[in-house]
Design an enzyme around this catalytic site. Structure first.
Site, PDB file in Angstrom:
ATOM      1  N   HIS A  72       0.836  -1.196   0.000  1.00  0.00           N
ATOM      2  CA  HIS A  72       0.000   0.000   0.000  1.00  0.00           C
ATOM      3  C   HIS A  72       0.868   1.241   0.000  1.00  0.00           C
ATOM      4  O   HIS A  72       1.391   1.663   1.032  1.00  0.00           O
ATOM      5  CB  HIS A  72      -0.924  -0.011   1.222  1.00  0.00           C
ATOM      6  CG  HIS A  72      -1.713   1.253   1.377  1.00  0.00           C
ATOM      7  ND1 HIS A  72      -2.009   1.819   2.601  1.00  0.00           N
ATOM      8  CD2 HIS A  72      -2.270   2.083   0.446  1.00  0.00           C
ATOM      9  CE1 HIS A  72      -2.700   2.922   2.433  1.00  0.00           C
ATOM     10  NE2 HIS A  72      -2.867   3.113   1.130  1.00  0.00           N
TER      11      HIS A  72
ATOM     12  N   GLU B 239       2.798   0.358   3.324  1.00  0.00           N
ATOM     13  CA  GLU B 239       2.356  -0.706   4.219  1.00  0.00           C
ATOM     14  C   GLU B 239       2.371  -2.026   3.453  1.00  0.00           C
ATOM     15  O   GLU B 239       1.735  -2.141   2.405  1.00  0.00           O
ATOM     16  CB  GLU B 239       0.945  -0.418   4.737  1.00  0.00           C
ATOM     17  CG  GLU B 239       0.867   0.784   5.664  1.00  0.00           C
ATOM     18  CD  GLU B 239      -0.557   1.120   6.071  1.00  0.00           C
ATOM     19  OE1 GLU B 239      -0.761   1.499   7.228  1.00  0.00           O
ATOM     20  OE2 GLU B 239      -1.463   1.017   5.209  1.00  0.00           O
TER      21      GLU B 239
END
Length: 245
Positions: free
Chosen positions: A143, A155
Site C-alpha cells: 500500500h 504498508e
C-alpha cells in the site's frame, strides 16, 4: 547490470505514481490500462500531472536527460499478457473496488507464472483479494501512499498463506525505492491497515466535536496541526482531495 522489470495494472493517480517511481529507479515498467484512451491518459498523468516528471524537472529533482531515460523505460499497453510477461513482479493499482480487484487477480492468474502479485489496496484484506488466484502464496499488499513520488510510507500486508520470499521481495523493493515500510499481518475482519484505521478514528472524533458544537472545523485543524505537529488537519486534508464516507 541485470534487467529489472515490473508491470503496473491501472494507470490512475496511484498507478501512474508507482510506475513513475519504479521507472526512476531503473525498472522497465509496463503500465496496463483497459483501453487506448485510458492508456494515453495514464501517460499524460505520469508526465504532466501533479507530481509527474515535468514537476520533477521543474523542481530540480530530475534532469531533462534523466526524464527522457525514464520515459524510455515506460510502456503503456492494453494487453495484460504483454504487460506482465517476464516481469519481476506485478503491482495492481485499479480502483478501490473489491469485485474489480478480484477480477484483475483472476486475470493475472491466467497470464502470469510464479512472479509475486501485489495489490495497492488501501484497506482490503490480502485473503479476499487472493481468493481468485490458484496459488495465493504469491499475493501480498503493497500500500503506497498518495502522492507516491513524494510520500515515503508503504504498508506491506501478508496473509498466513503468503510466501516469505514474496514479503521479503516487497521489503527489498521499498528499500530500493528509498521508502519506508512496515510489514503487518492480514486482518480479514476489517478494512484498512495501520495509517488509515488510525486516521479514520481521528476524523470520526473530529467530526463529532464539530457536530456537537464544541469547535469549528478550522479550530479542530488548528488544534491538531499546532498541538501534534500534523502537516495538515483532518478537515483541511478532506479539502485537498480526500473524500470522507
Amino acid at each position: 547490470m541485470a534487467r529489472k522489470s515490473a508491470a503496473v495494472v491501472g494507470g490512475g493517480i496511484m498507478g501512474a505514481g508507482i510506475a513513475q517511481v519504479l521507472a526512476r529507479n531503473g525498472y522497465e515498467v509496463a503500465v496496463r490500462e483497459i483501453n487506448e484512451e485510458l492508456a494515453e491518459e495514464a501517460r499524460e498523468r505520469l508526465v504532466s500531472g501533479n507530481y509527474g516528471l515535468d514537476d520533477a524537472v521543474e523542481g530540480g529533482y530530475l534532469g531533462a536527460d534523466e526524464k527522457d531515460e525514464v520515459l524510455d523505460r515506460l510502456t503503456f499497453t492494453t494487453d495484460l499478457d504483454e504487460a506482465t510477461n517476464g516481469t519481476d513482479f506485478v503491482i495492481e493499482a485499479v480502483t478501490e473496488d473489491l469485485a474489480i480487484k478480484g477480477q484483475v487477480f483472476r486475470d493475472l492468474d491466467a497470464v502470469t507464472d510464479d512472479q509475486p502479485l501485489y495489490s495497492n489496496t488501501s484497506g482490503f484484506s490480502v485473503t479476499s483479494i487472493a481468493n481468485g488466484v490458484s496459488d495465493p502464496s504469491r499475493v501480498a499488499v503493497t500500500h503506497f501512499f498518495n502522492p507516491v513520488p513524494v510520500m515515503s510510507m508503504v504498508e506491506i500486508v501478508r496473509a498466513p498463506q503468503t510466501d516469505d520470499a514474496v514479503v521479503e521481495r516487497a521489503e527489498e523493493l521499498v528499500d530500493e525505492l528509498g521508502k519506508t515500510s512496515v510489514t503487518i499481518d492480514d486482518d480479514p475482519g476489517s478494512y484498512g491497515f495501520i495509517a488509515n484505521r488510525c486516521h479514520a478514528a481521528m476524523r470520526e472524533e473530529a467530526q463529532k466535536i464539530v457536530d456537537e458544537g464544541i469547535a469549528t472545523e478550522e479550530q479542530v485543524d488548528t488544534a491538531l496541526e499546532e498541538g501534534y505537529n500534523l502537516p495538515v488537519g483532518p478537515f483541511s486534508l478532506r479539502g485537498i482531495g480526500e473524500e470522507w464516507d
